[in-house]
Write a protein that holds these residues in place. Structure first.
Motif, mmCIF file in Angstrom:
data_model
loop_
_atom_site.group_PDB
_atom_site.id
_atom_site.type_symbol
_atom_site.label_atom_id
_atom_site.label_comp_id
_atom_site.label_asym_id
_atom_site.label_seq_id
_atom_site.Cartn_x
_atom_site.Cartn_y
_atom_site.Cartn_z
ATOM 1 N N VAL A 1 -22.099 -42.875 -28.203
ATOM 2 C CA VAL A 1 -23.129 -42.661 -27.521
ATOM 3 C C VAL A 1 -22.956 -41.201 -26.989
ATOM 4 N N ASP A 2 -23.979 -40.272 -27.256
ATOM 5 C CA ASP A 2 -24.259 -38.981 -27.087
ATOM 6 C C ASP A 2 -25.067 -38.830 -25.751
ATOM 7 N N ALA A 3 -24.118 -39.092 -24.575
ATOM 8 C CA ALA A 3 -24.697 -38.862 -23.545
ATOM 9 C C ALA A 3 -25.644 -38.022 -23.056
ATOM 10 N N ARG A 4 -24.989 -36.790 -23.483
ATOM 11 C CA ARG A 4 -25.944 -35.330 -23.175
ATOM 12 C C ARG A 4 -27.243 -35.530 -23.805
ATOM 13 N N ALA A 5 -27.185 -35.909 -25.091
ATOM 14 C CA ALA A 5 -28.618 -35.957 -25.787
ATOM 15 C C ALA A 5 -29.316 -37.016 -25.061
ATOM 16 N N GLU A 6 -28.977 -38.136 -24.860
ATOM 17 C CA GLU A 6 -29.577 -39.172 -24.241
ATOM 18 C C GLU A 6 -30.381 -38.707 -22.649
ATOM 19 N N PHE A 7 -29.392 -38.066 -21.863
ATOM 20 C CA PHE A 7 -30.011 -37.453 -20.647
ATOM 21 C C PHE A 7 -31.103 -36.233 -21.172
ATOM 22 N N GLU A 8 -30.872 -35.551 -22.208
ATOM 23 C CA GLU A 8 -31.704 -34.495 -22.453
ATOM 24 C C GLU A 8 -33.334 -35.305 -22.736
ATOM 25 N N ARG A 9 -33.285 -36.435 -23.406
ATOM 26 C CA ARG A 9 -34.455 -37.304 -23.606
ATOM 27 C C ARG A 9 -35.181 -37.403 -22.003
ATOM 28 N N LEU A 10 -34.379 -37.318 -21.268
ATOM 29 C CA LEU A 10 -34.938 -37.761 -19.685
ATOM 30 C C LEU A 10 -35.359 -36.326 -19.209
ATOM 31 N N GLY A 11 -34.929 -34.996 -19.853
ATOM 32 C CA GLY A 11 -35.041 -33.933 -19.187
ATOM 33 C C GLY A 11 -34.537 -33.679 -17.869
ATOM 34 N N ALA B 1 -18.247 -34.848 -15.806
ATOM 35 C CA ALA B 1 -17.143 -35.553 -15.106
ATOM 36 C C ALA B 1 -17.298 -36.821 -15.480
ATOM 37 N N MET B 2 -18.272 -37.496 -14.878
ATOM 38 C CA MET B 2 -18.539 -39.010 -15.061
ATOM 39 C C MET B 2 -18.502 -39.712 -16.484
ATOM 40 N N ILE B 3 -19.190 -38.730 -17.183
ATOM 41 C CA ILE B 3 -19.585 -39.173 -18.787
ATOM 42 C C ILE B 3 -17.921 -38.924 -19.479
ATOM 43 N N GLU B 4 -17.243 -38.308 -18.812
ATOM 44 C CA GLU B 4 -15.807 -37.953 -19.438
ATOM 45 C C GLU B 4 -14.890 -39.039 -18.998
ATOM 46 N N ARG B 5 -15.082 -39.388 -17.866
ATOM 47 C CA ARG B 5 -14.336 -40.676 -17.173
ATOM 48 C C ARG B 5 -14.751 -41.801 -18.270
ATOM 49 N N VAL B 6 -16.037 -42.021 -18.344
ATOM 50 C CA VAL B 6 -16.340 -43.186 -19.087
ATOM 51 C C VAL B 6 -15.705 -43.196 -20.496
ATOM 52 N N ARG B 7 -15.796 -42.213 -21.150
ATOM 53 C CA ARG B 7 -15.371 -41.719 -22.559
ATOM 54 C C ARG B 7 -13.700 -42.057 -22.482
ATOM 55 N N LEU B 8 -12.955 -41.617 -21.537
ATOM 56 C CA LEU B 8 -11.758 -41.655 -21.405
ATOM 57 C C LEU B 8 -11.249 -43.347 -21.436
#
Length: 135
Positions: A98-108, A123-130
């Motif tokens: 999942v490219d969370a940054r790209a998905e959040f970009e879709r939301l603006g 930091a939250m995304i990195e924790r999930v990925r870790l």
């Protein structure tokens, strides 16, 4: 590669033209989320790099990833709720795809969050990925 629940947020955002309405929507998502049990608000679940207090409690059951979370800031609590809709229910093997940054970009959202909030979101995304990478 977003979950159906996240796609619903994307669709809802398309109807909300004003950023203030979108901001309120994110906050409402956080308000609708069950609070994290105080017993789970421990150093091991605390996310460093966030301006506010943030806790994420991940779990993997039968290979399916999910997490609960909480924050003392309403907008951050809303961001946690949005992240949960992005990741919860995915096979743990798909979380890293999942490219969370790209998905959040879709939301603006990226362009409307302060730099501190953006750093906290990363930091939250990195924790999930870790957590996903460890399993």
């Amino acid at each position: 590669m977003a979950t159906e629940a996240f796609e619903e947020i994307v669709e809802d955002f398309e109807f909300l033209e004003d950023w203030e309405d979108r901001y309120r929507y994110v906050i409402e998502q956080g308000k609708a989320m069950d609070p994290l049990d105080d017993a789970l608000k421990v150093p091991a679940t605390k996310v460093d790099g966030c301006a506010s207090q943030v806790w994420l409690h991940p779990s993997i059951n039968d290979g399916i990833f999910s997490f609960d979370g909480d924050s003392d800031a309403m907008i951050v609590r809303g961001l946690i709720a949005v992240l949960r809709k992005l990741y919860n229910g995915l096979p743990v093997t798909q979380v890293l795809a999942v490219d969370a940054r790209a998905e959040f970009e879709r939301l603006g959202l990226n362009e409307h969050l302060s730099s501190q909030r953006s750093n906290g979101l990363r930091a939250m995304i990195e924790r999930v990925r870790l957590v996903a990478a460890e399993n």
